[in-house]
Design a protein around this motif. Structure first.
Motif, PDB file in Angstrom:
ATOM      1  N   PRO A  74      87.309  41.920   0.616  1.00  0.00           N
ATOM      2  CA  PRO A  74      88.204  41.914   1.784  1.00  0.00           C
ATOM      3  C   PRO A  74      87.436  41.260   2.935  1.00  0.00           C
ATOM      4  CG  PRO A  74      87.314  44.121   1.419  1.00  0.00           C
ATOM      5  CD  PRO A  74      86.689  43.239   0.394  1.00  0.00           C
ATOM      6  N   GLN A  75      87.338  39.920   2.934  1.00  0.00           N
ATOM      7  CA  GLN A  75      86.326  39.216   3.734  1.00  0.00           C
ATOM      8  C   GLN A  75      86.355  39.530   5.235  1.00  0.00           C
ATOM      9  OE1 GLN A  75      84.745  35.316   2.745  1.00  0.00           O
ATOM     10  NE2 GLN A  75      85.456  34.569   4.724  1.00  0.00           N
ATOM     11  N   THR A  76      87.538  39.636   5.801  1.00  0.00           N
ATOM     12  CA  THR A  76      87.530  39.826   7.262  1.00  0.00           C
ATOM     13  C   THR A  76      87.004  41.215   7.618  1.00  0.00           C
ATOM     14  OG1 THR A  76      89.881  40.358   7.176  1.00  0.00           O
ATOM     15  CG2 THR A  76      89.301  38.107   7.787  1.00  0.00           C
ATOM     16  N   ARG A  77      87.222  42.196   6.722  1.00  0.00           N
ATOM     17  CA  ARG A  77      86.658  43.538   6.963  1.00  0.00           C
ATOM     18  C   ARG A  77      85.156  43.505   6.754  1.00  0.00           C
ATOM     19  NH1 ARG A  77      89.425  47.711   3.412  1.00  0.00           N
ATOM     20  NH2 ARG A  77      88.236  49.190   4.663  1.00  0.00           N
ATOM     21  N   VAL A  78      84.705  42.710   5.815  1.00  0.00           N
ATOM     22  CA  VAL A  78      83.263  42.596   5.562  1.00  0.00           C
ATOM     23  C   VAL A  78      82.566  41.983   6.776  1.00  0.00           C
ATOM     24  CG1 VAL A  78      81.533  41.347   4.170  1.00  0.00           C
ATOM     25  CG2 VAL A  78      83.483  42.461   3.047  1.00  0.00           C
ATOM     26  N   LEU A  79      83.126  40.852   7.248  1.00  0.00           N
ATOM     27  CA  LEU A  79      82.455  40.125   8.331  1.00  0.00           C
ATOM     28  C   LEU A  79      82.368  40.962   9.608  1.00  0.00           C
ATOM     29  CD1 LEU A  79      83.962  36.552   7.813  1.00  0.00           C
ATOM     30  CD2 LEU A  79      81.593  37.258   7.432  1.00  0.00           C
ATOM     31  N   SER A  80      83.355  41.815   9.821  1.00  0.00           N
ATOM     32  CA  SER A  80      83.330  42.603  11.067  1.00  0.00           C
ATOM     33  C   SER A  80      82.652  43.958  10.865  1.00  0.00           C
ATOM     34  CB  SER A  80      84.760  42.781  11.598  1.00  0.00           C
ATOM     35  OG  SER A  80      85.579  43.347  10.600  1.00  0.00           O
ATOM     36  N   HIS A  81      82.093  44.192   9.667  1.00  0.00           N
ATOM     37  CA  HIS A  81      81.408  45.468   9.424  1.00  0.00           C
ATOM     38  C   HIS A  81      80.033  45.441  10.111  1.00  0.00           C
ATOM     39  CE1 HIS A  81      79.652  48.904   7.445  1.00  0.00           C
ATOM     40  NE2 HIS A  81      80.858  49.209   6.990  1.00  0.00           N
ATOM     41  N   PRO A  82      79.656  46.543  10.791  1.00  0.00           N
ATOM     42  CA  PRO A  82      78.367  46.546  11.511  1.00  0.00           C
ATOM     43  C   PRO A  82      77.149  46.332  10.619  1.00  0.00           C
ATOM     44  CG  PRO A  82      79.577  48.626  11.828  1.00  0.00           C
ATOM     45  CD  PRO A  82      80.450  47.750  11.007  1.00  0.00           C
ATOM     46  N   ALA A  83      77.270  46.574   9.307  1.00  0.00           N
ATOM     47  CA  ALA A  83      76.098  46.398   8.424  1.00  0.00           C
ATOM     48  C   ALA A  83      75.804  44.931   8.142  1.00  0.00           C
ATOM     49  CB  ALA A  83      76.335  47.136   7.108  1.00  0.00           C
ATOM     50  N   VAL A  84      76.786  44.060   8.356  1.00  0.00           N
ATOM     51  CA  VAL A  84      76.601  42.655   7.963  1.00  0.00           C
ATOM     52  C   VAL A  84      75.821  41.879   9.032  1.00  0.00           C
ATOM     53  CG1 VAL A  84      77.808  40.493   7.415  1.00  0.00           C
ATOM     54  CG2 VAL A  84      78.554  42.633   6.387  1.00  0.00           C
ATOM     55  N   ALA A  85      74.784  41.164   8.568  1.00  0.00           N
ATOM     56  CA  ALA A  85      73.899  40.465   9.511  1.00  0.00           C
ATOM     57  C   ALA A  85      74.164  38.975   9.557  1.00  0.00           C
ATOM     58  CB  ALA A  85      72.456  40.698   9.099  1.00  0.00           C
ATOM     59  N   CYS A  86      74.503  38.364   8.411  1.00  0.00           N
ATOM     60  CA  CYS A  86      74.713  36.915   8.396  1.00  0.00           C
ATOM     61  C   CYS A  86      75.550  36.542   7.177  1.00  0.00           C
ATOM     62  CB  CYS A  86      73.381  36.180   8.376  1.00  0.00           C
ATOM     63  SG  CYS A  86      72.441  36.467   6.892  1.00  0.00           S
ATOM     64  N   PHE A  87      75.997  35.295   7.139  1.00  0.00           N
ATOM     65  CA  PHE A  87      76.932  34.856   6.107  1.00  0.00           C
ATOM     66  C   PHE A  87      76.464  33.519   5.535  1.00  0.00           C
ATOM     67  CE2 PHE A  87      81.732  33.507   5.612  1.00  0.00           C
ATOM     68  CZ  PHE A  87      81.591  33.502   4.231  1.00  0.00           C
ATOM     69  N   ILE A  88      76.142  33.499   4.240  1.00  0.00           N
ATOM     70  CA  ILE A  88      75.866  32.224   3.546  1.00  0.00           C
ATOM     71  C   ILE A  88      77.209  31.711   3.054  1.00  0.00           C
ATOM     72  CG2 ILE A  88      74.649  31.055   1.670  1.00  0.00           C
ATOM     73  CD1 ILE A  88      72.513  33.162   1.732  1.00  0.00           C
ATOM     74  N   THR A  89      77.646  30.557   3.568  1.00  0.00           N
ATOM     75  CA  THR A  89      79.029  30.119   3.353  1.00  0.00           C
ATOM     76  C   THR A  89      79.146  28.648   2.971  1.00  0.00           C
ATOM     77  OG1 THR A  89      81.143  29.751   4.517  1.00  0.00           O
ATOM     78  CG2 THR A  89      79.189  29.799   5.878  1.00  0.00           C
ATOM     79  N   HIS A  90      80.260  28.324   2.303  1.00  0.00           N
ATOM     80  CA  HIS A  90      80.563  26.924   1.963  1.00  0.00           C
ATOM     81  C   HIS A  90      81.182  26.206   3.167  1.00  0.00           C
ATOM     82  CE1 HIS A  90      84.502  28.675   1.828  1.00  0.00           C
ATOM     83  NE2 HIS A  90      85.087  27.604   1.363  1.00  0.00           N
ATOM     84  N   CYS A  91      81.448  26.958   4.240  1.00  0.00           N
ATOM     85  CA  CYS A  91      81.965  26.387   5.490  1.00  0.00           C
ATOM     86  C   CYS A  91      83.440  25.988   5.421  1.00  0.00           C
ATOM     87  CB  CYS A  91      81.154  25.185   5.971  1.00  0.00           C
ATOM     88  SG  CYS A  91      79.420  25.524   6.158  1.00  0.00           S
ATOM     89  N   GLY A  92      84.258  26.683   4.631  1.00  0.00           N
ATOM     90  CA  GLY A  92      85.714  26.518   4.750  1.00  0.00           C
ATOM     91  C   GLY A  92      86.100  26.933   6.166  1.00  0.00           C
ATOM     92  N   TRP A  93      87.079  26.267   6.744  1.00  0.00           N
ATOM     93  CA  TRP A  93      87.369  26.502   8.167  1.00  0.00           C
ATOM     94  C   TRP A  93      87.883  27.919   8.431  1.00  0.00           C
ATOM     95  CZ3 TRP A  93      85.492  25.434  12.465  1.00  0.00           C
ATOM     96  CH2 TRP A  93      86.207  25.494  13.667  1.00  0.00           C
ATOM     97  N   ASN A  94      88.629  28.492   7.478  1.00  0.00           N
ATOM     98  CA  ASN A  94      89.101  29.864   7.713  1.00  0.00           C
ATOM     99  C   ASN A  94      87.920  30.825   7.770  1.00  0.00           C
ATOM    100  OD1 ASN A  94      92.152  29.641   7.606  1.00  0.00           O
ATOM    101  ND2 ASN A  94      91.535  28.579   5.729  1.00  0.00           N
ATOM    102  N   SER A  95      86.988  30.655   6.834  1.00  0.00           N
ATOM    103  CA  SER A  95      85.797  31.518   6.831  1.00  0.00           C
ATOM    104  C   SER A  95      85.006  31.346   8.125  1.00  0.00           C
ATOM    105  CB  SER A  95      84.889  31.183   5.648  1.00  0.00           C
ATOM    106  OG  SER A  95      85.547  31.485   4.443  1.00  0.00           O
ATOM    107  N   MET A  96      84.916  30.112   8.595  1.00  0.00           N
ATOM    108  CA  MET A  96      84.149  29.884   9.826  1.00  0.00           C
ATOM    109  C   MET A  96      84.793  30.546  11.033  1.00  0.00           C
ATOM    110  SD  MET A  96      82.551  26.101   9.538  1.00  0.00           S
ATOM    111  CE  MET A  96      82.283  26.071  11.297  1.00  0.00           C
ATOM    112  N   LEU A  97      86.123  30.416  11.132  1.00  0.00           N
ATOM    113  CA  LEU A  97      86.796  31.038  12.278  1.00  0.00           C
ATOM    114  C   LEU A  97      86.656  32.562  12.225  1.00  0.00           C
ATOM    115  CD1 LEU A  97      90.092  28.949  12.656  1.00  0.00           C
ATOM    116  CD2 LEU A  97      88.135  28.985  14.210  1.00  0.00           C
ATOM    117  N   GLU A  98      86.772  33.107  10.999  1.00  0.00           N
ATOM    118  CA  GLU A  98      86.625  34.570  10.852  1.00  0.00           C
ATOM    119  C   GLU A  98      85.215  35.005  11.267  1.00  0.00           C
ATOM    120  OE1 GLU A  98      89.762  34.389   7.112  1.00  0.00           O
ATOM    121  OE2 GLU A  98      87.652  34.815   6.715  1.00  0.00           O
TER     122      GLU A  98
END
Ligand SMILES: O=c1ccn([C@@H]2O[C@H](COP(=O)(O)OP(=O)(O)O)[C@@H](O)[C@H]2O)c(=O)[nH]1
Ligand SMILES: O=C(O[C@@H]1O[C@H](CO)[C@@H](O)[C@H](O)[C@H]1O)c1cc(O)c(O)c(O)c1
Length: 499
Positions: A351-375
């Motif tokens: 559930p990516q948007t819940r993951v990204l906004s979770h306080p435990a998450v420090a950084c994101f290794i990403t393919h840089c899709g624009w939706n992922s970047m905006l999130e």
């Protein structure tokens, strides 16, 4: 199928999207912003999307037809549901371009008592022929550009031959464009490079960008404060009005006033949220390459080794390939799960948007899709970019050199990534003065994104203008292009609100 979806009501807008999740969801969220301003909205896409939504068991049959009050309508792209569209991308795009227009036209006839009730059709870039269907019914057409405005500017200048781009004889030239940093070939969208293997996309974009007068409005899934220089650079050519970020309202602090509208094509593994809750704040490396990219076995190995050696908690999304190959692409190295069972979690879809906004998450290794970047921008965390194709290389360039919220994994000479470089990038964004600066900048951008979408913010103001124009357009039957002057006015208002 029953006629008259419009139930006699006025003020309808029909959104038309390519069948990918990352294309449909920003359109649905635009739809929600329009309904909040009094417009009735439906979204049409192809049958393969309905098939995928229904297959994702988290979605019931009803949700495949109605999303947060927005009706979903489907038409055929001319191919059977089990056709391997990913491997045969050019044939797929060809078939969609050939069958889409007549099938969409029939859908409009079937569902609207009179096409005149449609204030406007809104399309997205992979289905540009929607503007011809709009013209057939004498309905104005708008485009929602679903990538950064920078990509809009690059493609516009490239396909209208306004600037020099790499060629077979000069493949390494550096591209200089107004409002953007100098770009080397690894920073450019793959579709403008001479070695791009997918012929259908340059063809599609070339037709689109050379016929922009078919679109009375160009809206962008971005916000002015994020991309002001490149947005300004397009004012004299063919302006784009940013109305985003079109991400879930929870990420923008808007959940009290706005319901989310989105579809899921894969079922999320929610257990990862429980696992995140057990991790220390700001400790977890989140890794995902989105819905389409399948990494070669060698690159999967490099990530696995880097995560093990970094000795930090990680959450890695490894989505099983839709059409698996015998070379191990997209698969975890043998033994990895066992070796790291106390360190990290691997899920098939998060559930990516819940993951990204979770306080435990420090950084994101990403393919840089624009939706992922905006999130990620709306969650205020730094990124580690490993782009693959299409807009992603340019998005990576923006992350590092324009937004300044992340680092990029540099490829080795053989085109692969080394585990040492990945590990170094993880350390850079997690500890030390650079990490601190990246986090500070990311938090400041998150705040700007929220302001842009609040009442009176730059994006909200652009939506208001758009609704005002499509409704007054239909009252006045005024066919003059709106894209130039009014967008300038909008941009001026926006600039006054710059934060
Ligand atoms: O495990 C995952 C991976 C991705 N996504 C969502 O899928 C979309 C991916 O879109 P993007 O443009 O980033 O990349 P694409 O998958 O289209 O390449 C984003 O909204 C993500 O939040 C998700 O929900 N769970
Ligand atoms: O382009 C495709 O998907 C993604 O779209 C995002 C928004 O445009 C973009 O930022 C990201 O980099 C892309 O991966 C896409 C999807 C799909 O299912 C397909 O068959 C395609 O040919 C492209």
């Amino acid at each position: 199928m029953a006629q008259a979806e419009d139930k006699g009501e006025e003020n309808h807008v029909l959104l038309v999207a390519f069948s990918a999740q990352g294309h449909i969801n920003p359109m649905l969220r635009l739809g929600k912003r329009l309904t909040a301003k009094g417009v009735h909205v439906a979204l049409a896409t192809t049958e393969i999307a309905r098939h995928r939504i229904l297959k994702s068991s988290s979605t019931d049959a009803k949700a495949a037809y109605l999303v947060a009050g927005i009706k979903l309508l489907f038409f055929s792209d001319g191919l059977s549901l089990d056709y391997d569209r990913k491997t045969n991308l050019d044939l797929y795009m060809d078939s969609l371009g050939k069958h889409g227009p007549s099938n969409l036209s029939a859908l409009i006839k079937e569902h609207y008592t009179s096409p005149k009730k449609l204030l406007c059709l809104v399309t997205n870039p992979f289905v540009p022929w929607v503007s011809d269907v709009a013209a057939e019914y004498n309905i104005p057409c708008a485009m929602l550009w679903i990538q950064p405005c920078a990509l809009y500017a690059i493609y516009y200048r490239c396909f209208n031959k306004l600037s020099a781009f790499p060629t077979l004889t000069d493949p390494d030239m550096v591209v200089e464009l107004p409002g953007l940093p100098s770009m080397e070939k690894e920073d450019l969208p793959s579709f403008v490079l001479p070695n791009n293997p997918f012929g259908s996309f340059p063809k599609l974009f070339s037709e689109l960008f050379r016929g922009m007068e078919k679109f009375k409005w160009v809206l962008g899934n971005s916000f002015y404060e994020l991309e002001k220089h490149v947005i300004d650079s397009m004012c004299e050519l063919y302006p784009i009005r940013p109305i985003g970020p079109l991400v879930p309202p929870t990420l923008l602090g808007l959940d009290q006033e706005l319901e989310d509208a989105s579809v899921d094509m894969w079922k999320s593994d929610e257990t990862c949220i429980e696992w995140l809750t057990q991790q220390p704040p700001c400790s977890v490396v989140y890794v995902s390459f989105g819905s389409i990219v399948v990494l070669p076995a060698k690159q999967m190995e490099a990530i696995a080794t880097a995560l093990k050696n970094a000795k930090r908690p990680f959450l890695w999304v490894v989505k099983p390939p839709e059409f698996p190959t015998p070379d191990g692409a997209g698969q975890l190295p043998l033994g990895f799960l066992e070796e790291t069972k106390d360190q990290g979690q691997v899920v098939r879809w998060s559930p990516q948007t819940r993951v990204l906004s979770h306080p435990a998450v420090a950084c994101f290794i990403t393919h840089c899709g624009w939706n992922s970047m905006l999130e990620t921008i709306c969650s205020g965390i730094p990124l580690i970019a490993y782009p693959q194709w299409t807009d992603q290389p340019t998005n990576a360039k923006l992350i590092v050199d324009v937004f300044k919220i992340g680092v990029r994994i540099k490829k080795e000479v053989d085109g692969n990534m080394s585990s040492e470089v990945i590990e170094k990038c993880i350390e850079e964004v997690m500890v030390g003065p650079m990490a601190e600066q990246l986090r500070k900048t990311a938090m400041a951008l998150k705040a700007k994104a929220r302001i842009a979408v609040q009442a009176g913010g730059s994006s909200d103001e652009n939506i208001r203008l758009f609704v005002e124009e499509i409704t007054s357009d239909s009252r006045e039957k005024d066919d003059s292009p709106k894209v130039g002057n009014l967008s300038h006015e909008g941009q001026d208002k926006v600039r006054d609100k710059d934060v």
